[in-house]
Design a protein around this motif. Structure first.
Motif, PDB file in Angstrom:
ATOM      1  N   GLU A 131      44.773  50.030  51.135  1.00 45.49           N
ATOM      2  CA  GLU A 131      43.619  49.412  51.781  1.00 45.49           C
ATOM      3  C   GLU A 131      43.314  48.060  51.142  1.00 45.49           C
ATOM      4  OE1 GLU A 131      40.481  52.136  53.471  1.00 45.49           O
ATOM      5  OE2 GLU A 131      39.491  51.381  51.663  1.00 45.49           O
ATOM      6  N   ALA A 132      43.332  48.015  49.816  1.00 44.58           N
ATOM      7  CA  ALA A 132      43.061  46.768  49.100  1.00 44.58           C
ATOM      8  C   ALA A 132      44.107  45.704  49.424  1.00 44.58           C
ATOM      9  CB  ALA A 132      43.020  47.026  47.595  1.00 44.58           C
ATOM     10  N   LEU A 133      45.370  46.092  49.439  1.00 49.14           N
ATOM     11  CA  LEU A 133      46.442  45.143  49.734  1.00 49.14           C
ATOM     12  C   LEU A 133      46.333  44.608  51.152  1.00 49.14           C
ATOM     13  CD1 LEU A 133      49.446  47.018  48.069  1.00 49.14           C
ATOM     14  CD2 LEU A 133      48.396  44.903  47.250  1.00 49.14           C
ATOM     15  N   ALA A 134      45.912  45.448  52.091  1.00 45.26           N
ATOM     16  CA  ALA A 134      45.876  45.060  53.495  1.00 45.26           C
ATOM     17  C   ALA A 134      44.716  44.139  53.828  1.00 45.26           C
ATOM     18  CB  ALA A 134      45.804  46.313  54.378  1.00 45.26           C
ATOM     19  N   LEU A 135      43.579  44.283  53.147  1.00 47.05           N
ATOM     20  CA  LEU A 135      42.362  43.595  53.562  1.00 47.05           C
ATOM     21  C   LEU A 135      42.023  42.336  52.772  1.00 47.05           C
ATOM     22  CD1 LEU A 135      40.005  46.674  54.099  1.00 47.05           C
ATOM     23  CD2 LEU A 135      40.919  45.167  55.870  1.00 47.05           C
ATOM     24  N   SER A 136      42.420  42.256  51.533  1.00 42.00           N
ATOM     25  CA  SER A 136      41.789  41.342  50.587  1.00 42.00           C
ATOM     26  C   SER A 136      42.382  39.945  50.555  1.00 42.00           C
ATOM     27  CB  SER A 136      41.871  41.932  49.175  1.00 42.00           C
ATOM     28  OG  SER A 136      41.531  43.291  49.175  1.00 42.00           O
ATOM     29  N   ASP A 137      41.498  38.971  50.298  1.00 42.57           N
ATOM     30  CA  ASP A 137      41.957  37.650  49.859  1.00 42.57           C
ATOM     31  C   ASP A 137      42.366  37.734  48.391  1.00 42.57           C
ATOM     32  OD1 ASP A 137      41.455  36.346  52.303  1.00 42.57           O
ATOM     33  OD2 ASP A 137      39.331  36.114  51.793  1.00 42.57           O
TER      34      ASP A 137
ATOM     35  N   ILE B  44      37.579  44.488  33.834  1.00 43.78           N
ATOM     36  CA  ILE B  44      38.537  43.965  34.807  1.00 43.78           C
ATOM     37  C   ILE B  44      39.871  43.761  34.107  1.00 43.78           C
ATOM     38  CG2 ILE B  44      39.141  42.000  36.264  1.00 43.78           C
ATOM     39  CD1 ILE B  44      36.219  41.661  36.921  1.00 43.78           C
ATOM     40  N   GLU B  45      40.898  44.403  34.641  1.00 43.35           N
ATOM     41  CA  GLU B  45      42.234  44.333  34.065  1.00 43.35           C
ATOM     42  C   GLU B  45      42.992  43.086  34.538  1.00 43.35           C
ATOM     43  OE1 GLU B  45      45.228  46.748  31.791  1.00 43.35           O
ATOM     44  OE2 GLU B  45      43.053  46.802  32.017  1.00 43.35           O
ATOM     45  N   GLN B  46      42.834  42.740  35.826  1.00 44.24           N
ATOM     46  CA  GLN B  46      43.522  41.582  36.385  1.00 44.24           C
ATOM     47  C   GLN B  46      42.871  41.221  37.713  1.00 44.24           C
ATOM     48  OE1 GLN B  46      47.765  42.086  36.863  1.00 44.24           O
ATOM     49  NE2 GLN B  46      48.122  39.982  37.526  1.00 44.24           N
ATOM     50  N   VAL B  47      42.833  39.926  38.030  1.00 48.28           N
ATOM     51  CA  VAL B  47      42.319  39.432  39.302  1.00 48.28           C
ATOM     52  C   VAL B  47      43.379  38.536  39.927  1.00 48.28           C
ATOM     53  CG1 VAL B  47      40.486  38.146  40.483  1.00 48.28           C
ATOM     54  CG2 VAL B  47      39.955  39.454  38.420  1.00 48.28           C
ATOM     55  N   GLY B  48      43.612  38.678  41.216  1.00 49.02           N
ATOM     56  CA  GLY B  48      44.573  37.811  41.880  1.00 49.02           C
ATOM     57  C   GLY B  48      44.751  38.181  43.335  1.00 49.02           C
ATOM     58  N   ARG B  49      45.568  37.401  44.029  1.00 49.21           N
ATOM     59  CA  ARG B  49      45.909  37.730  45.402  1.00 49.21           C
ATOM     60  C   ARG B  49      46.712  39.023  45.436  1.00 49.21           C
ATOM     61  NH1 ARG B  49      48.245  32.673  45.219  1.00 49.21           N
ATOM     62  NH2 ARG B  49      50.232  33.713  45.698  1.00 49.21           N
ATOM     63  N   PRO B  50      46.696  39.737  46.561  1.00 51.25           N
ATOM     64  CA  PRO B  50      47.461  40.996  46.634  1.00 51.25           C
ATOM     65  C   PRO B  50      48.921  40.832  46.246  1.00 51.25           C
ATOM     66  CG  PRO B  50      45.997  40.838  48.509  1.00 51.25           C
ATOM     67  CD  PRO B  50      45.884  39.526  47.778  1.00 51.25           C
TER      68      PRO B  50
END
Length: 369
Positions: free
Chosen positions: A205-211, A221-227
């Motif tokens: 779900e996260a991979l499909a929807l997110s910027d 927070i372990e890591q932030v970035g594009r999918p």
């Protein structure tokens, strides 16, 4: 409803911590995150990782123990929840059972003392936006789960909020309906043009929807970035294994080669000397077809084959005892449990991460004064 595409609110958390009374541990520990105006940001992590608590602090349902939360550079700590101009969608819909769909959608407008004709206009627009314009007179009990969630979405956006906060809104739905509503939420984000902050533990779900995705672990927070960044270049063992499946090989880097103790694997990338972990996604491994020059080739025994429609998961045990899996097309080389095979992948297909990663102790909170 077609509000002005103002881009929504910019939301920032600065050193935000949350500790519940009587607890010696932080539920949220020094979270720093900037969500740009109009962005679709997903907070992803397992249960108890702090993602929902962070969302609730942004919404105003939880107080911040320390740190600051800014919306468009203004500190919202003293602002009550109902005046933060943020829409909220809950997992359990939270609809009033005695009100029709239209009355539920109208509720936040009535609380804001909007005029009757304006309420009627906005409610009609909101129901049309979620494609329920013919269901306004139905009670929640007369609607399906997916329709109830659409009503909740309409209610959350009818007053034109600066941002929409969504707390696992699809968690109670079956897989097919969940995937259908994922498309609806993506469409809503595109049409409304406001900031979305979405909480889920569902990696697909996260991979499909997110910027962008913020991966939470133990309140941090372990890591932030594009999918694609997180999937292709995880910064840690945790991110690599939580966000999708990975084959894991541990060992020491010597002269550009990973020595696992039972085999040597070619890799690309640099890490300091010491223990490292090589992560290789299952779809990057191959069986049957000839290996390209310089590829890693390992002998293995098939332990199981899981049919998944167009794809199959081939579970294997490598000769060194390490288990792994290959995600392959169903029409590929036939294999069966117990069969001996060779598995191969190019050296650039893996990602190196530090191998000395252990669960870091959570910061102990000082006693309240």
């Amino acid at each position: 409803m077609r509000p002005d595409r103002h881009g929504g609110a910019r939301i920032e958390t600065r050193d935000v911590c949350k500790r519940y009374r009587g607890s010696s541990q932080y539920a949220v520990d020094t979270v720093n995150l900037t969500i740009e105006a109009g962005e679709f940001m997903t907070l992803l992590g397992p249960s108890g990782s702090g993602k929902t608590t962070t969302l609730n602090m942004i919404a105003g349902f939880e107080d911040v123990t320390s740190g600051r939360i800014l919306v468009d550079d203004a500190d919202i700590a003293p602002v009550p929840t109902y005046r933060r101009d943020l829409g909220m969608v809950f997992q359990n819909y939270a609809l009033f059972p005695h009100m029709t769909a239209a009355e539920n959608v109208a509720f936040p407008l009535r609380r804001r003392k909007v005029g009757k004709k304006e309420i009627e206009r906005r409610v009609a627009e909101a129901l049309d936006l979620v494609r329920l314009n013919e269901h306004g007179n139905r009670l929640p009990a007369q609607l399906s789960g997916g329709q109830q969630q659409r009503v909740a979405l309409a209610r959350a956006v009818v007053f034109k909020p600066r941002a929409l906060l969504l707390d696992e809104p699809l968690g109670a739905l079956d897989k097919k309906l969940r995937e259908s509503l994922q498309l609806e939420i993506s469409r809503l984000h595109s049409e409304l043009g406001i900031t979305f902050v979405f909480v889920t533990h569902d990696q697909e779900e996260a991979l499909a929807l997110s910027d962008r995705i913020a991966v939470f672990r133990d309140g941090r927070i372990e890591q932030v970035g594009r999918p694609d960044e997180l999937y292709e270049n995880p910064a840690s063992h945790f991110v690599a294994t939580f966000l999708g499946d990975s084959n894991v090989f541990t060992g020491q880097i010597r002269d550009g080669v990973l020595d696992t103790g039972w085999c040597e694997l070619r890799t690309e990338g640099e890490l300091p000397a010491g223990p490292v972990v090589l992560m290789v996604r299952p779809e990057r491994l191959r069986i049957g077809a000839p290996a390209e020059p310089g590829a890693n080739v390992l002998s293995a025994t098939v332990t199981d084959v899981v049919y998944q429609g167009a794809f199959r998961r081939v579970l294997v045990e490598f000769d060194g005892g390490t288990t792994g899996q290959v995600r392959d097309i169903t029409s590929g080389t036939p294999v069966t449990a117990g069969q001996r095979i060779e598995v191969h992948w190019p050296g650039h297909a893996g990602v190196l991460v530090p191998g000395d990663e252990i669960d870091q102790p959570r910061r102990v909170a000082v006693s309240a004064q």
